[in-house]
Every structure is written in structure tokens, then in C-alpha cells.
Design a protein around this motif. Structure first.
Motif, mmCIF file in Angstrom:
data_model
loop_
_atom_site.group_PDB
_atom_site.id
_atom_site.type_symbol
_atom_site.label_atom_id
_atom_site.label_comp_id
_atom_site.label_asym_id
_atom_site.label_seq_id
_atom_site.Cartn_x
_atom_site.Cartn_y
_atom_site.Cartn_z
ATOM 1 N N ILE A 15 10.844 -3.749 -2.016
ATOM 2 C CA ILE A 15 10.537 -2.386 -2.452
ATOM 3 C C ILE A 15 11.710 -1.459 -2.104
ATOM 4 C CG2 ILE A 15 8.930 -0.431 -2.289
ATOM 5 C CD1 ILE A 15 7.500 -2.682 -3.588
ATOM 6 N N ASN A 16 11.943 -1.264 -0.803
ATOM 7 C CA ASN A 16 12.999 -0.324 -0.397
ATOM 8 C C ASN A 16 14.163 -0.962 0.350
ATOM 9 O OD1 ASN A 16 11.766 2.090 -1.353
ATOM 10 N ND2 ASN A 16 10.287 1.923 0.335
ATOM 11 N N GLU A 17 14.076 -2.251 0.622
ATOM 12 C CA GLU A 17 15.077 -2.883 1.472
ATOM 13 C C GLU A 17 16.438 -2.979 0.789
ATOM 14 O OE1 GLU A 17 12.125 -4.092 0.638
ATOM 15 O OE2 GLU A 17 11.063 -4.931 2.364
ATOM 16 N N PRO A 18 17.516 -2.754 1.552
ATOM 17 C CA PRO A 18 18.851 -3.015 1.003
ATOM 18 C C PRO A 18 19.112 -4.522 0.952
ATOM 19 C CG PRO A 18 19.018 -2.263 3.287
ATOM 20 C CD PRO A 18 17.560 -2.205 2.926
ATOM 21 N N GLY A 19 19.999 -4.921 0.061
ATOM 22 C CA GLY A 19 20.362 -6.336 -0.038
ATOM 23 C C GLY A 19 19.240 -7.206 -0.566
ATOM 24 N N CYS A 20 18.374 -6.630 -1.402
ATOM 25 C CA CYS A 20 17.230 -7.380 -1.926
ATOM 26 C C CYS A 20 17.648 -8.159 -3.181
ATOM 27 C CB CYS A 20 16.082 -6.422 -2.245
ATOM 28 S SG CYS A 20 14.729 -7.218 -3.134
ATOM 29 N N ALA A 21 17.491 -9.466 -3.119
ATOM 30 C CA ALA A 21 17.904 -10.334 -4.232
ATOM 31 C C ALA A 21 17.066 -10.089 -5.489
ATOM 32 C CB ALA A 21 17.798 -11.800 -3.818
ATOM 33 N N ILE A 22 15.813 -9.694 -5.287
ATOM 34 C CA ILE A 22 14.939 -9.437 -6.439
ATOM 35 C C ILE A 22 15.408 -8.189 -7.188
ATOM 36 C CG2 ILE A 22 12.567 -8.903 -7.150
ATOM 37 C CD1 ILE A 22 12.824 -11.721 -5.990
ATOM 38 N N LYS A 23 15.656 -7.119 -6.405
ATOM 39 C CA LYS A 23 16.103 -5.882 -7.055
ATOM 40 C C LYS A 23 17.451 -6.077 -7.739
ATOM 41 C CE LYS A 23 15.358 -3.030 -3.565
ATOM 42 N NZ LYS A 23 15.457 -1.725 -2.882
ATOM 43 N N GLU A 24 18.290 -6.891 -7.122
ATOM 44 C CA GLU A 24 19.587 -7.178 -7.734
ATOM 45 C C GLU A 24 19.390 -7.920 -9.067
ATOM 46 O OE1 GLU A 24 22.531 -8.861 -5.000
ATOM 47 O OE2 GLU A 24 23.342 -9.927 -6.753
ATOM 48 N N ALA A 25 18.467 -8.871 -9.052
ATOM 49 C CA ALA A 25 18.193 -9.630 -10.286
ATOM 50 C C ALA A 25 17.660 -8.723 -11.387
ATOM 51 C CB ALA A 25 17.204 -10.761 -9.998
ATOM 52 N N ALA B 298 12.543 -5.875 -16.025
ATOM 53 C CA ALA B 298 12.165 -4.621 -15.368
ATOM 54 C C ALA B 298 10.651 -4.431 -15.443
ATOM 55 C CB ALA B 298 12.887 -3.456 -16.038
ATOM 56 N N SER B 299 10.073 -4.885 -16.533
ATOM 57 C CA SER B 299 8.639 -4.717 -16.720
ATOM 58 C C SER B 299 7.848 -5.543 -15.698
ATOM 59 C CB SER B 299 8.289 -5.118 -18.153
ATOM 60 O OG SER B 299 6.941 -5.457 -18.267
ATOM 61 N N ARG B 300 8.308 -6.746 -15.439
ATOM 62 C CA ARG B 300 7.638 -7.602 -14.453
ATOM 63 C C ARG B 300 7.793 -7.008 -13.053
ATOM 64 N NH1 ARG B 300 4.226 -11.830 -14.758
ATOM 65 N NH2 ARG B 300 5.511 -13.147 -13.399
ATOM 66 N N TYR B 301 8.993 -6.529 -12.746
ATOM 67 C CA TYR B 301 9.208 -5.931 -11.424
ATOM 68 C C TYR B 301 8.331 -4.689 -11.263
ATOM 69 C CZ TYR B 301 11.371 -3.732 -7.399
ATOM 70 O OH TYR B 301 11.571 -3.143 -6.179
ATOM 71 N N ASN B 302 8.203 -3.952 -12.349
ATOM 72 C CA ASN B 302 7.356 -2.773 -12.347
ATOM 73 C C ASN B 302 5.902 -3.140 -12.019
ATOM 74 O OD1 ASN B 302 7.394 -0.035 -12.646
ATOM 75 N ND2 ASN B 302 6.597 -0.137 -14.749
ATOM 76 N N SER B 303 5.407 -4.213 -12.631
ATOM 77 C CA SER B 303 4.049 -4.678 -12.324
ATOM 78 C C SER B 303 3.948 -5.054 -10.852
ATOM 79 C CB SER B 303 3.685 -5.895 -13.177
ATOM 80 O OG SER B 303 3.544 -5.539 -14.528
ATOM 81 N N TYR B 304 4.974 -5.761 -10.352
ATOM 82 C CA TYR B 304 4.973 -6.156 -8.943
ATOM 83 C C TYR B 304 4.830 -4.933 -8.043
ATOM 84 C CZ TYR B 304 6.625 -7.559 -4.354
ATOM 85 O OH TYR B 304 6.722 -7.736 -3.003
ATOM 86 N N LYS B 305 5.656 -3.900 -8.320
ATOM 87 C CA LYS B 305 5.623 -2.690 -7.485
ATOM 88 C C LYS B 305 4.255 -2.016 -7.551
ATOM 89 C CE LYS B 305 9.121 -0.231 -8.822
ATOM 90 N NZ LYS B 305 10.186 0.775 -8.987
ATOM 91 N N THR B 306 3.689 -1.934 -8.749
ATOM 92 C CA THR B 306 2.369 -1.313 -8.918
ATOM 93 C C THR B 306 1.319 -2.058 -8.098
ATOM 94 O OG1 THR B 306 2.997 -0.698 -11.151
ATOM 95 C CG2 THR B 306 0.666 -0.557 -10.623
ATOM 96 N N PHE B 307 1.308 -3.385 -8.213
ATOM 97 C CA PHE B 307 0.311 -4.183 -7.474
ATOM 98 C C PHE B 307 0.557 -4.046 -5.972
ATOM 99 C CE2 PHE B 307 0.496 -7.393 -11.235
ATOM 100 C CZ PHE B 307 -0.127 -6.475 -12.051
ATOM 101 N N TYR B 308 1.837 -4.094 -5.587
ATOM 102 C CA TYR B 308 2.173 -4.017 -4.164
ATOM 103 C C TYR B 308 1.637 -2.707 -3.576
ATOM 104 C CZ TYR B 308 4.532 -4.196 0.258
ATOM 105 O OH TYR B 308 4.766 -4.225 1.603
ATOM 106 N N ASN B 309 1.921 -1.618 -4.266
ATOM 107 C CA ASN B 309 1.495 -0.313 -3.752
ATOM 108 C C ASN B 309 -0.025 -0.189 -3.711
ATOM 109 O OD1 ASN B 309 4.065 0.651 -3.207
ATOM 110 N ND2 ASN B 309 4.372 1.339 -5.320
ATOM 111 N N LEU B 310 -0.691 -0.690 -4.738
ATOM 112 C CA LEU B 310 -2.151 -0.664 -4.735
ATOM 113 C C LEU B 310 -2.705 -1.439 -3.551
ATOM 114 C CD1 LEU B 310 -3.150 -1.247 -8.465
ATOM 115 C CD2 LEU B 310 -3.779 0.707 -7.036
ATOM 116 N N MET B 311 -2.176 -2.630 -3.333
ATOM 117 C CA MET B 311 -2.693 -3.487 -2.265
ATOM 118 C C MET B 311 -2.352 -2.914 -0.897
ATOM 119 S SD MET B 311 -1.847 -7.254 -3.791
ATOM 120 C CE MET B 311 -2.780 -8.219 -2.609
ATOM 121 N N ALA B 312 -1.143 -2.419 -0.730
ATOM 122 C CA ALA B 312 -0.703 -1.907 0.566
ATOM 123 C C ALA B 312 -1.492 -0.649 0.937
ATOM 124 C CB ALA B 312 0.795 -1.622 0.546
ATOM 125 N N ASN B 313 -1.732 0.217 -0.033
ATOM 126 C CA ASN B 313 -2.478 1.443 0.251
ATOM 127 C C ASN B 313 -3.916 1.156 0.616
ATOM 128 O OD1 ASN B 313 -0.299 3.028 -0.189
ATOM 129 N ND2 ASN B 313 -0.790 3.404 -2.352
#
Ligand code: GDP
Ligand code: MG
Ligand code: ZN
Length: 293
Positions: free
Chosen positions: A254-264, A272-287
Motif C-alpha cells: 500500500i504505502n511501503e517504499p521499494g514495493c515490487a507490486i507497485k513497481e509492476a 492498474a485495475s487489479r491493483y485497484n481492486s486489491y487496495k479497495t479490498f485491503y482497505n475494507l478488510m483493514a478498517n
């Protein structure tokens, strides 16, 4: 005693397809209730095969199972997704893909209603299709030559067709197997009358491919995942391939530097669409976790 597969459950009784193509009805032994074991459609069971009022004696170990729809031992689940009516959203498709990854059920995707796209829209949608194929999911679309391709996916496999109400599941299955005579538009009609329809899951035979399929009611869009948020990245196969390559151990991308996923994502090797889904799910679950702890 024989071994067969449960193809339907009806309030305490189970229809079981035996090894010779016969279908018999049996009850679950009381012991199952005591040990909180419940036979599921798809289960392989040992059962009395002499009559229609025998018992199920043993449930064989399951290779996988889903809660909704309640079904076991799937070789594949095909997610039926409309490109129009309703409009395609990656979020809902990705949610279903994650749920299947978590349940260890191999997924496939069928995009229905391609005929409702203009030539131009269809050309644009080709990149969506390519994204999912690149991840490794088999993708079929409603306007291609069906039979050959479906044969590869369905042959000798137990396949469930899932997806929102109105996505086109029954329409597709009627095309694949004209004898089925499934009602089209059935559930949505019932919903607009305000009726609560809980249809049962059943396995239907498709002799042509020596296989069983299930046409199941829609997947709820309010479904929550029941695994820890730190497992989420494992259920995106294209993220899994980059495991261990982020700078920090335990990187959640999500926010980490040197993230291989964000680089990809920057490089375009992860969409970008898949990563976007990941972020949405991550935030929902974490909250959710913080709220209820
Ligand atoms: N134009 C078009 N309409 C479709 C297609 N597939 C399904 N439909 C329509 O979409 C509606 C819902 O289809 P149905 O098969 O009942 O969806 P289900 O709820 O997923 O089983 C029906 O009115 C179908 O005629 C398709 O490929 N193209
Ligand atoms: Mg239907
Ligand atoms: Zn990372």
C-alpha cells in the motif's frame, strides 16, 4: 454399498448418482449430525444402494468446498459476468476471483452480452480480456464459437456457474445443453415481485461432456472474506509471482517504499485495475478489523 456423488439435497434427503448412472435417494446417518458433518452437493459418499430409503455411511474427504453456493469438490467455477446490463465492474469480478482462490477452486471467466457492445467498445474490452488471460484464467466470451472451447473446460469436470442475478448463467447453460430448459430471467422477475427465492443447488448432467454442472443463484455483493487481510495478496495469482521481492518483509503493497507490486503496476506488468481492486479490498478488510477489535 456403493460410492456415488450427491447431486441434490432436499430437506434431509440426498439424491446420489451411483457408478452405473442410476440415481438413488438416501438419508444421512444420525452420526453425521452428532459430529456436525453435513453432506453437501458434490460430496462423494458411500451409501446403501439397494433401495431408495438407505443411508449415507461415509463422506469422503473434500478437495474443496464453497459456502455460498453450498457445494463441494468442484473442478472449476466459471464466473459469469455481463459486459453490459449491468455494466462490467472489475471490482465485483475480482471479488469473486479472490473468494474462489481462497477456497482453492480453479476459476474461469465467461463474459456475456458481448453483442451489446459497439465495435469500438468491443475493441476496448479486448484489453480487459487480455489482462485476465495473462493472469492465467481461462476466458470465454459470448460471441465466439462456443462448443469447441467449452468442451476443453467442461470435459470430465464438475463445474459450477456463478455470478450475479441477470448475468446470463441460465441463458448460457441452455445454449450449451439445450435439453436443460432452465428458466431465463426467472430470479429477477421473482425479485421485482418482492419475493424471496432461495433456489436449491443441484448438479445437472451434461452427457455430451460426461460431466456435471450447477447453475447457482447469484453471488452476494456484500460477501466478506473470512481470511486474514495479510493473506489477501496470495489470492491475486499475479502478485504471488512476485513474492519475496518487496524491500520489506510483510509488505502489504500500500504505502511501503521499494514495493515490487507497485513497481509492476507502474511497468504495466500488473494491471492498474487489479491493483485497484486489491487496495479497495485491503482497505475494507483493514478498517473492519480496527472497528470490531
Ligand atoms: N443481449 C444479450 N442478452 C443476454 C445474454 N445472455 C443473457 N441475456 C439476457 O439477460 C437476462 C438474464 O439472463 P439469465 O440467463 O436469466 O441470467 P441469470 O440470472 O444469470 O441466470 C435475460 O433477459 C437474458 O435474455 C447475451 O449474451 N446477450
Ligand atoms: Mg438463472
Ligand atoms: Zn509490496
Amino acid at each position: 454399498m456403493k460410492t456415488g456423488r450427491i447431486i441434490r439435497s432436499l430437506s434431509g434427503y440426498y439424491d446420489i448418482a451411483g457408478p452405473d448412472g442410476e440415481v438413488l435417494r438416501a438419508r444421512a446417518r444420525g452420526e453425521f449430525r452428532k459430529s456436525k458433518q453435513k453432506p453437501l452437493v458434490g460430496d462423494e459418499v458411500d451409501f446403501d444402494s439397494q433401495s431408495n430409503d438407505g443411508f449415507i455411511w461415509k463422506i469422503h474427504p473434500r478437495k474443496n468446498s464453497l459456502v455460498r453456493p453450498p457445494i463441494a469438490n468442484l473442478d472449476r467455477a466459471v464466473i459469469v459476468t455481463a459486459v453490459r446490463e449491468p455494466n462490467f465492474t472489475a471490482n465485483l469480478l475480482d471479488r469473486q476471483l479472490v473468494a474462489l482462490e481462497a477456497a482453492k477452486v480453479p476459476a474461469g471467466i465467461y463474459f456475456s452480452k458481448m453483442d451489446l457492445l459497439t465495435e469500438e467498445e468491443r475493441a476496448d474490452f479486448a484489453s480487459v480480456i487480455a489482462d485476465y488471460q495473462k493472469i492465467g484464467y481461462p476466458v470465454l466470451v459470448s460471441d465466439q464459437d462456443e462448443s469447441q472451447q467449452w468442451g476443453n473446460i467442461l470435459k470430465d469436470q464438475v463445474t459450477v456457474f456463478m455470478g450475479q442475478t441477470g448475468a446470463g448463467k441460465s441463458t448460457l447453460l441452455n445454449q450449451l445443453c439445450p435439453g436443460l430448459g432452465l428458466e431465463v430471467g426467472e430470479v429477477s422477475k421473482a425479485l421485482s415481485r418482492g419475493k424471496h427465492t432461495t433456489r436449491q443447488v443441484a448438479l445437472l448432467p451434461i452427457p455430451k461432456w460426461q460431466t456435471w454442472i450447477a447453475d447457482t443463484p447469484g453471488f452476494s455483493s456484500y460477501e466478506v472474506f473470512d481470511f486474514p487481510v495479510t493473506d489477501l495478496d496470495q489470492y491475486f495469482p499475479e502478485f504471488r509471482a512476485l513474492r519475496g521481492q518487496c524491500r520489506f518483509r510483510g509488505c502489504v503493497h500500500i504505502n511501503e517504499p521499494g514495493c515490487a507490486i507497485k513497481e509492476a503496476v507502474t511497468l504495466g506488468t500488473i494491471s492498474a485495475s487489479r491493483y485497484n481492486s486489491y487496495k479497495t479490498f485491503y482497505n475494507l478488510m483493514a478498517n473492519k478489523k480496527i472497528k470490531y477489535r
